[in-house]
Design an enzyme around this catalytic site. Structure first.
Site, mmCIF file in Angstrom:
data_model
loop_
_atom_site.group_PDB
_atom_site.id
_atom_site.type_symbol
_atom_site.label_atom_id
_atom_site.label_comp_id
_atom_site.label_asym_id
_atom_site.label_seq_id
_atom_site.Cartn_x
_atom_site.Cartn_y
_atom_site.Cartn_z
ATOM 1 N N GLY A 38 0.830 -1.205 0.000
ATOM 2 C CA GLY A 38 0.000 0.000 0.000
ATOM 3 C C GLY A 38 0.858 1.245 0.000
ATOM 4 O O GLY A 38 0.802 2.047 -0.904
ATOM 5 N N ASN A 71 7.827 -8.132 16.952
ATOM 6 C CA ASN A 71 8.384 -9.293 16.254
ATOM 7 C C ASN A 71 9.673 -8.818 15.592
ATOM 8 O O ASN A 71 9.640 -7.990 14.681
ATOM 9 C CB ASN A 71 7.393 -9.824 15.211
ATOM 10 C CG ASN A 71 7.944 -11.014 14.417
ATOM 11 O OD1 ASN A 71 9.112 -11.035 14.024
ATOM 12 N ND2 ASN A 71 7.101 -12.007 14.182
ATOM 13 N N LYS A 102 5.842 1.402 19.881
ATOM 14 C CA LYS A 102 5.532 2.523 18.999
ATOM 15 C C LYS A 102 5.586 2.030 17.552
ATOM 16 O O LYS A 102 5.870 0.870 17.284
ATOM 17 C CB LYS A 102 6.529 3.672 19.230
ATOM 18 C CG LYS A 102 6.382 4.295 20.613
ATOM 19 C CD LYS A 102 7.176 5.578 20.786
ATOM 20 C CE LYS A 102 8.621 5.326 21.120
ATOM 21 N NZ LYS A 102 9.312 6.542 21.624
ATOM 22 N N GLU A 104 7.374 3.177 9.273
ATOM 23 C CA GLU A 104 7.816 4.296 8.443
ATOM 24 C C GLU A 104 9.143 4.900 8.895
ATOM 25 O O GLU A 104 9.762 5.643 8.145
ATOM 26 C CB GLU A 104 6.735 5.391 8.453
ATOM 27 C CG GLU A 104 5.437 4.909 7.841
ATOM 28 C CD GLU A 104 4.280 5.868 8.095
ATOM 29 O OE1 GLU A 104 3.560 6.175 7.147
ATOM 30 O OE2 GLU A 104 4.094 6.308 9.243
#
Lengths: 729, 168
Positions: free
Chosen positions: A243, A619, A689, A693
């Site tokens: 996306g 992870n 958090k 990005e």
């Protein structure tokens, strides 16, 4: 049973540190991996539905005027053609992320070249494509409209204006200063899967199988576009082929498929072709950024100025938030910032991976590199000296911030101490340089819901309309539920991507994992309480592991505790006071080694490292992959990526993957990533958090700063293609 | 138009519009949607399949041109529960994120390893004769026809090395 939780106070208990199952944080494989590597995960355009027909969309050939389909009747009679549709509900451009309502609609008038103004539907894809290509579209009574951001009318974004202290005074008194203008071009998200939707109606109920990032918003956007009630709309999106912002808001193909399917009474599949993805979905705005830095003899900042110009279509409110991290990254008492939006007729500008910071931090980091050379100190040291104690504008504390550690640890891992001086190192025909940059991205928690059901057989099911766009949602939600309920990972089934399931925050803004993960955590806590009640024990004294409950020196299988019952809880998280009480952000540092060809000016990235701090890592494998992806976006931004617009009509010239150059395998060395241990109690009960990005927010600057180190050439207009480097060699 | 193709070892008789690409034949007419459409112009490699053992872009060729050919798609390489060594390595090394380019990457890598075994040189091979070592540079060069926007490239390289070590 809904368990609601509002994030009003720091979550200092850190329960995930103590769960016995030990899944959270572990580098576990993606549970859907076997489906993806065998081609059996079903993406949007791959559902086989009885009676389905195919639609191909048609574009406007210009940027202004009334749309006329001059041979519509002839096209309608072509073999297999079922309908040629031009409908006022067609979207002019996609909805912005989290819009929650229809974007500008209308197919009668063209606003930008490439706007999708009609759809041709036929029995087969080949017939539809042929007929769509045969449809003659002309524009009547068009006007000359602005397409160039340098000359278009601009609107100041008043809410983005900051004037603190006296920057002009600080600049004139500064021992060292930098006053530079950089430009970044438009970028395209370019996910590998083009936007696609299959619409089917049962009476007044619409099902859309599609590829979207934020289903609860997309459902409302689709309903509003069609002027029907959202309860009538279901969107299914279990696998999303990438996306990067381009699938945040509803796009034109979804509405076109729904209108056509309704008219024909048959399921209609509409997949945008690659050129349409480039011309009619979203772009990142180009930016023009002026940076002013004022510093004393030690490089300590006394002033920080950042002024930017971006652009968008008439009627769109989104303005690339270039200044977002400039407000909190570095010190400097005197601060001035502004943002202006040019109105022009190019395709819509919206979110592309890390809107704001991807380009904003990058240019700040170039200016900081220039300042380091002015002052004559190590660029890492310049950053370290300018880490503010508190937010330099709001004077709030930072939540957690291992920025200093990322700079220092990254420098150590990379071998920054061995960096050459400017134009000092050569390897045959190649000039070698090192560069670095900081990383920063805001952090947010968003409303999200998930249902967790502990089943009588001692397995669990997690259900939410959250999406996994490659981010690892299937993996991490199962890990959180497994830890909280004491179940091995393969005993937790995660079901995503269906608006019939509880509405989630969606994948975007780096908030997906912490928000949807918290909703799962909240539901699991409620299940734990119910289990504890059954055992007549305090929930905190209950240890769950491998589907067994241990308490007060006893152990019992979960199946025995459940005795044939299931326990289902809906977890519902809401952002609260911690959002504004502190400055929440993620931080990091990049280091790159480049080789620039002495004769051609071609740049190759030889090594690149990133050290990042983003709270608890859920992870380690999927988080690292997210960072690799962000850094690679940075390589593209630094060296090759640029949407090129025709100056006459504003159309995208390089509207395909052969001419819009995303990095290929040979452009990317074996990147290394360090994820620093961190817990952010202010961010969420997971202490996690966003990390999706952070890897791009400044990455390109490490490379262009390395080009300067190798060659002495400052490229201030991205990307640093060889023609721009060679002129300075 | 009638075309007989052996797909993943099974003889299939296709009656298709002659404009149908091999990729659309697989996806729309044979229910084999593992081969992906990323660009439809031979630019991204998501549709990579093997025809008579060699990797090609299925979007750049018409189905009717393959009468008598043997086509291997991702569905013929391995299935859940019966993964090939490369497929297993892609999972363990996280050689994908969204998964959309992945079948093409794996088909491409499967054929690429065979090309190396057959001593085909690449742009980065030192000597045109005598074959090439399976270095990171060779893998990256030979896999650069398969784009991955999630940018799993370093993990794809690791996955291929790992699988090749097991004789994939």
């Amino acid at each position: 049973m809904t368990e609601q939780f509002k994030m009003d106070a720091p979550a200092t208990e850190r329960r995930l540190d103590d769960m016995a199952q030990g899944l959270v944080g572990a580098p576990l494989d993606r549970p859907e991996g076997a489906l993806k590597v065998t081609g059996t995960a079903t993406y949007a355009n791959e559902w086989q539905i009885e009676g389905m027909v195919h639609g191909v969309m048609v574009r406007a050939p210009g940027n202004s005027g009334r749309v006329v389909l001059s041979n519509r009747e002839a096209v309608a009679k072509m073999p297999g053609v079922l309908s040629v549709i031009q409908d006022d509900r067609l979207l002019r451009n996609p909805a912005q992320g989290t819009a929650n309502k229809a974007p500008v609609q209308g197919a009668q008038h063209a606003t930008y070249l490439g706007q999708l103004i009609a759809i041709v539907v036929a029995e087969s894809f080949e017939q539809a494509r042929h007929a769509a290509q045969a449809l003659k579209v002309t524009l009547e009574n068009g006007e000359m409209v602005p397409v160039d951001p340098a000359t278009a009318a601009v609107e100041p974004q008043e809410d983005q204006t900051l004037d603190q202290g006296n920057l002009d005074g600080a600049m004139s008194e500064a021992k060292h200063s930098v006053d530079v203008v950089y430009t970044t071009p438009s970028h395209s998200s370019s996910p590998m899967e083009p936007h696609a939707s299959i619409a089917s109606w049962e009476g007044e109920d619409l099902t859309l199988r599609a590829s979207y990032q934020m289903l609860k918003y997309n459902r409302n956007e689709l309903a509003d576009s069609l002027r029907i009630h959202p309860d009538r709309v279901r969107i299914i999106s279990p696998y999303v082929g990438g996306g990067f912002g381009s699938k945040l808001g509803l796009a034109p193909e979804a509405v076109a498929a729904a209108i056509a399917a309704k008219e024909l009474g048959r399921p209609v599949s509409v997949a945008l072709h690659r050129q349409q993805v480039y011309e009619a979905t979203m772009r990142r705005s180009e930016t023009r950024q002026r940076l002013r830095l004022a510093a004393d003899s030690d490089g300590r900042l006394s002033g920080f100025g950042h002024d930017a110009r971006v652009s968008n279509l008439p009627g769109e409110t989104f303005a690339e938030p270039v200044l977002q991290a400039s407000h909190f990254l570095y010190a400097g008492a005197n601060r001035k910032m502004s943002l202006e939006l040019a109105r022009l007729h190019r395709l819509c500008a919206g979110s592309v991976r890390a809107p704001g910071e991807a380009v904003g931090v990058t240019v700040v980091e170039n200016a900081m590199d220039e300042l380091a050379h002015e002052v004559g100190i190590d660029p890492v040291e310049l950053r370290l000296r300018n880490i503010p104690e508190k937010d330099p504008e709001s004077v709030k504390d930072y939540s957690s911030r291992r920025f200093r550690e990322a700079l220092q640890s990254g420098a150590e891992i990379f071998g920054w101490a061995k960096r050459p001086g400017v134009k000092e190192r050569r390897d045959g025909e190649w000039l070698i340089g090192y560069g670095m940059a900081s990383a920063a991205r805001i952090n947010a928690l968003m409303e999200s819901q998930a249902r967790v059901t502990l089943l009588p057989d001692g397995t669990a099911r997690v259900e939410t309309d959250m999406t996994d766009i490659g981010t690892g949602t299937y993996a991490i939600l199962g890990q959180i539920a497994g830890d909280m309920l004491g179940l091995p990972r393969d005993k937790v089934d995660v079901i995503l991507g269906d608006t019939n399931l509880p509405p989630a925050a969606g994948s975007g803004g780096s908030w997906g994992a912490s928000s949807s993960g918290t909703s799962v955590y909240i539901a699991c806590e409620a299940i734990r309480r119910q289990l504890a009640d059954r055992l007549d024990v305090n929930e905190h004294d209950l240890m769950l592991k491998d589907a067994r409950a241990t308490y007060a020196n006893q152990t019992k299988a979960l199946t025995d505790v459940l005795q044939g019952d299931e326990i289902a809880k809906l977890g519902h998280v809401l952002p609260g006071e911690t959002s504004d009480a502190v400055r929440q952000a993620t931080f990091g540092a990049y280091f790159a080694e480049v080789a620039v060809h002495a004769a051609s000016g071609e740049t190759r990235v030889r090594r690149m490292h990133g050290s990042f701090a983003a709270g608890r890592i859920l992870n380690a494998k999927t988080a690292r992959s997210q960072c690799l992806g962000g850094m690679t976006f940075g390589i593209g931004m630094a060296l090759t990526e640029e949407l090129t617009f025709d100056p006459r009509d504003g159309h995208v010239v390089n509207h395909n993957l052969a001419e819009y150059h995303i990095p290929v395998n040979a452009d990317v060395p074996q990147l290394t990533v360090e994820l620093l241990e961190e817990r952010d109690d202010w961010a969420s009960p997971l202490q996690a958090k966003g990390i999706g990005e952070l890897g791009i927010c400044g990455a390109a600057a490490a490379i262009t700063n390395a080009i300067y180190n190798a060659t002495g050439v400052r490229v201030r207009n991205y990307p640093a293609t060889l023609d721009k480097v060679i002129v300075g060699l | 138009m009638q075309t007989n193709v052996i797909i993943n070892g099974t003889q299939r008789r296709l009656e298709l519009d002659p404009r149908t690409t091999l990729l659309d034949a697989l996806r729309h007419h044979l229910g084999l949607s593992g081969s992906k459409k990323g660009c439809d112009h031979g630019q991204c490699g998501a549709c990579t399949v093997m025809v008579n053992g060699r990797r090609i872009n299925a979007c750049l060729t018409l189905a009717c041109m393959h009468d008598g050919d043997e086509v291997t798609t991702i569905e013929g390489i391995g299935q859940p529960g019966n993964l090939s060594a490369l497929q297993e390595a892609f999972v363990s090394e996280d050689g994908f994120q969204c998964g959309y380019c992945t079948p093409g990457q794996i088909c491409s890598a499967t054929a690429m390893l065979e090309e190396i075994r057959n001593e085909w040189p690449s742009h980065v091979t030192d000597d045109l004769v005598g074959g090439a070592e399976l270095t990171n540079e060779e893998i990256s060069e030979r896999m650069s026809g398969n784009l991955c926007r999630c940018s799993a490239y370093p993990n794809i390289v690791e996955a291929i090395r790992k699988a090749a070590g097991k004789g994939a």
